[in-house]
Enzyme design. Structure first.
Site, PDB file in Angstrom:
ATOM      1  N   TYR A 133       0.798  -1.208  -0.117  1.00 18.41           N
ATOM      2  CA  TYR A 133      -0.012   0.054   0.052  1.00 18.41           C
ATOM      3  C   TYR A 133       0.949   1.259   0.213  1.00 18.41           C
ATOM      4  O   TYR A 133       0.264   2.371  -0.227  1.00 18.41           O
ATOM      5  CB  TYR A 133      -0.758   0.087   1.188  1.00 18.41           C
ATOM      6  CG  TYR A 133      -2.273  -0.808   0.992  1.00 18.41           C
ATOM      7  CD1 TYR A 133      -2.122  -2.196   1.217  1.00 18.41           C
ATOM      8  CD2 TYR A 133      -3.521  -0.201   0.989  1.00 18.41           C
ATOM      9  CE1 TYR A 133      -3.211  -2.919   0.893  1.00 18.41           C
ATOM     10  CE2 TYR A 133      -4.571  -0.981   1.048  1.00 18.41           C
ATOM     11  CZ  TYR A 133      -4.532  -2.240   1.015  1.00 18.41           C
ATOM     12  OH  TYR A 133      -5.497  -2.935   0.688  1.00 18.41           O
ATOM     13  N   LYS A 184       3.912 -15.035   4.329  1.00 20.93           N
ATOM     14  CA  LYS A 184       4.304 -16.122   3.104  1.00 20.93           C
ATOM     15  C   LYS A 184       5.770 -16.162   3.187  1.00 20.93           C
ATOM     16  O   LYS A 184       6.458 -15.711   2.203  1.00 20.93           O
ATOM     17  CB  LYS A 184       3.563 -15.641   1.792  1.00 20.93           C
ATOM     18  CG  LYS A 184       3.776 -16.535   0.706  1.00 20.93           C
ATOM     19  CD  LYS A 184       2.636 -17.569   0.747  1.00 20.93           C
ATOM     20  CE  LYS A 184       2.918 -18.693  -0.411  1.00 20.93           C
ATOM     21  NZ  LYS A 184       2.120 -19.856  -0.371  1.00 20.93           N
ATOM     22  N   ASP A 217      -2.083 -18.502   2.516  1.00 16.16           N
ATOM     23  CA  ASP A 217      -3.022 -19.173   1.839  1.00 16.16           C
ATOM     24  C   ASP A 217      -3.720 -20.390   2.947  1.00 16.16           C
ATOM     25  O   ASP A 217      -4.689 -20.806   2.841  1.00 16.16           O
ATOM     26  CB  ASP A 217      -2.389 -20.100   0.766  1.00 16.16           C
ATOM     27  CG  ASP A 217      -1.061 -20.800   1.039  1.00 16.16           C
ATOM     28  OD1 ASP A 217      -0.355 -20.483   2.159  1.00 16.16           O
ATOM     29  OD2 ASP A 217      -0.453 -21.157  -0.016  1.00 16.16           O
ATOM     30  N   ASP A 241      -5.919  -6.699   4.601  1.00 12.44           N
ATOM     31  CA  ASP A 241      -6.924  -6.300   4.137  1.00 12.44           C
ATOM     32  C   ASP A 241      -7.826  -7.569   3.274  1.00 12.44           C
ATOM     33  O   ASP A 241      -8.981  -7.794   3.746  1.00 12.44           O
ATOM     34  CB  ASP A 241      -6.604  -5.545   2.698  1.00 12.44           C
ATOM     35  CG  ASP A 241      -7.896  -5.106   1.895  1.00 12.44           C
ATOM     36  OD1 ASP A 241      -8.945  -4.641   2.317  1.00 12.44           O
ATOM     37  OD2 ASP A 241      -7.704  -5.177   0.704  1.00 12.44           O
ATOM     38  N   ASP A 245     -11.633  -9.439   4.896  1.00 14.28           N
ATOM     39  CA  ASP A 245     -12.977  -9.668   4.374  1.00 14.28           C
ATOM     40  C   ASP A 245     -13.501 -10.992   4.558  1.00 14.28           C
ATOM     41  O   ASP A 245     -14.563 -11.171   4.894  1.00 14.28           O
ATOM     42  CB  ASP A 245     -12.682  -9.090   2.695  1.00 14.28           C
ATOM     43  CG  ASP A 245     -12.989  -7.882   2.615  1.00 14.28           C
ATOM     44  OD1 ASP A 245     -13.046  -7.093   3.405  1.00 14.28           O
ATOM     45  OD2 ASP A 245     -13.213  -7.632   1.237  1.00 14.28           O
TER      46      ASP A 245
HETATM   47  C1  IPM Z   1     -10.524  -1.714   3.836  1.00 18.80           C
HETATM   48  C2  IPM Z   1     -10.692  -0.992   2.240  1.00 18.80           C
HETATM   49  C3  IPM Z   1      -9.639  -0.379   1.653  1.00 18.80           C
HETATM   50  C4  IPM Z   1      -8.455  -1.074   1.869  1.00 18.80           C
HETATM   51  C5  IPM Z   1      -9.779   0.463   0.193  1.00 18.80           C
HETATM   52  C6  IPM Z   1     -11.182   1.056  -0.128  1.00 18.80           C
HETATM   53  C7  IPM Z   1      -8.694   1.402  -0.005  1.00 18.80           C
HETATM   54  O1  IPM Z   1     -10.732  -2.353   1.391  1.00 18.80           O
HETATM   55  O2  IPM Z   1     -10.384  -0.712   4.396  1.00 18.80           O
HETATM   56  O3  IPM Z   1     -10.376  -2.726   3.954  1.00 18.80           O
HETATM   57  O4  IPM Z   1      -7.731  -1.638   0.827  1.00 18.80           O
HETATM   58  O5  IPM Z   1      -7.629  -0.905   2.773  1.00 18.80           O
HETATM   59 MN    MN Z   2     -10.814  -4.179   2.358  1.00 26.94          MN
END
Ligand code: IPM
Ligand code: MN
Length: 340
Positions: A133, A184, A217, A241, A245
């Site tokens: 990032y 990794k 993984d 990140d 999710d």
């Molecule tokens: C998160 C989001 C952000 C990230 C994006 C929107 C830049 O996905 O906060 O997880 O990748 O960190």
């Molecule tokens: Mn995210």
């Protein structure tokens, strides 16, 4: 009971359902007896489309001076191609994270009934200012057959160590203190070695914390098949990140996932936001789920030292019963207020 002080909070409602869920969060915080003086900032896709403004240094400096920042959601509607990718992500969200030195992205997960990970509680401590990032790299011979694109992953001793230290401090407070480094290391040998050494070194100061390691993984399998193995997961920016999710999905959906972008050194305001996006399709329906925004506000209160109010709000969210799609944003907020 009313808090002893009034906290100055910058409110960035943002786009889509952001303002609605943020309002719900503010109502619940006030309902818990914490006094807030809020200042609204209009930032995000709508603002950018109206006057081209994303974020400037003066606004960033202003935001730094608040006690905390509460953010709803940023982003255009799906299919709206008027904003090039990266403008808001890099120009606003990442600029806030980097500019305010929000070096920890703390994402706690508590699985809701009926979810894949039912009964599990764990948190991801994601490094929030480095990794891929950071923006290292570039493009050569753009648009030609010989185009070269590089995107480096930046891992500094300083950045890794402060992240790992925060993760150990969190892990040490758990009933069963456990920290898992996810990386990794078998392929990303340079960065992986740095992360591993730092975990070993800092871990030596935390004798009560059990330390484990998973390749990223494999962690994707474990999060689905045996999430109870985790206490604190510590990992780099990109892995964090992606894993958050997945963690959101197995614990009940990112409609519940809260996050704290923290500057634990307290050189400026920290920022609190739900993990979910702007969900433009729900705007105007009154059906936006405010639970993640409310939980993010509870993390804000914890950071501000209002631990009792934070605990009461967190418990109200945990005890919440009913269908969000039936109760709607206002109905959910009302129930939370009653449970405080
Ligand atoms: C998160 C989001 C952000 C990230 C994006 C929107 C830049 O996905 O906060 O997880 O990748 O960190
Ligand atoms: Mn995210």
């Amino acid at each position: 009971m009313l808090s002893e002080r009034t906290y100055r909070v910058a409110v960035l409602g943002g786009d889509g359902i952001g303002p609605e869920v943020t309002q719900s969060a503010l109502d619940v915080v006030r309902g818990a007896g914490v006094d807030l003086a809020t200042t609204d900032y209009e930032l995000g896709a709508a603002r950018y489309l109206r006057d081209g403004f994303v974020l400037d240094q003066a606004t960033l400096d202003e935001l730094r001076g608040f006690d905390a920042i509460l953010l709803g959601a940023i982003g255009p509607a799906i299919g709206d191609s008027r904003i090039p990718g990266g403008v808001l992500e890099r120009g606003l969200l990442l600029r806030l994270r980097f500019g305010l030195d929000l070096y920890i992205n703390y994402r706690p997960f508590r699985a809701v009934a009926g979810s894949l990970a039912q009964g599990c509680e764990f948190a991801i401590v994601r490094e929030n200012t480095e990794g891929p990032y950071a923006g290292e790299g570039g493009v050569l011979r753009y648009g030609t057959d010989h185009e070269v694109a590089t995107q480096g992953s930046v891992n500094t001793r300083f950045g890794v160590e402060r992240c790992v230290r925060y993760a150990f401090e969190r892990a040490a407070t758990l009933a069963q203190p456990k920290l898992t480094l996810v990386h990794k290391t078998n392929v990303l040998t340079f960065a992986g070695d740095l992360w591993s050494r730092v975990v070993n070194e800092v871990g030596a100061e935390f004798s009560t914390v059990e330390v484990d390691y998973n390749h990223v993984d494999a962690a994707c399998i474990y999060l689905v098949e045996s999430p109870q193995r985790y206490g604190i997961i510590v990992t780099d920016n990109l892995f964090g990140d992606i894993l958050s999710d997945l963690a959101g999905a197995v614990t009940g959906g990112i409609g519940y996932a809260a996050s704290a972008n923290l500057n634990p050194a307290r050189t400026g305001a920290s920022l609190f936001e739900p993990v979910h996006g702007a969900a433009h399709d729900l705007v105007g329906t009154g059906l936006a789920n405010p639970l993640a925004a409310v939980s993010s506000a509870a993390l804000m209160l914890e950071h501000l030292g209002e631990v009792d109010a934070a605990r009461r709000i967190t418990r109200a969210v945990q005890d919440f019963e009913g269908d969000v799609m039936t109760l709607g944003t206002l109905g959910v907020t009302k129930q939370l207020l009653e449970r405080l």
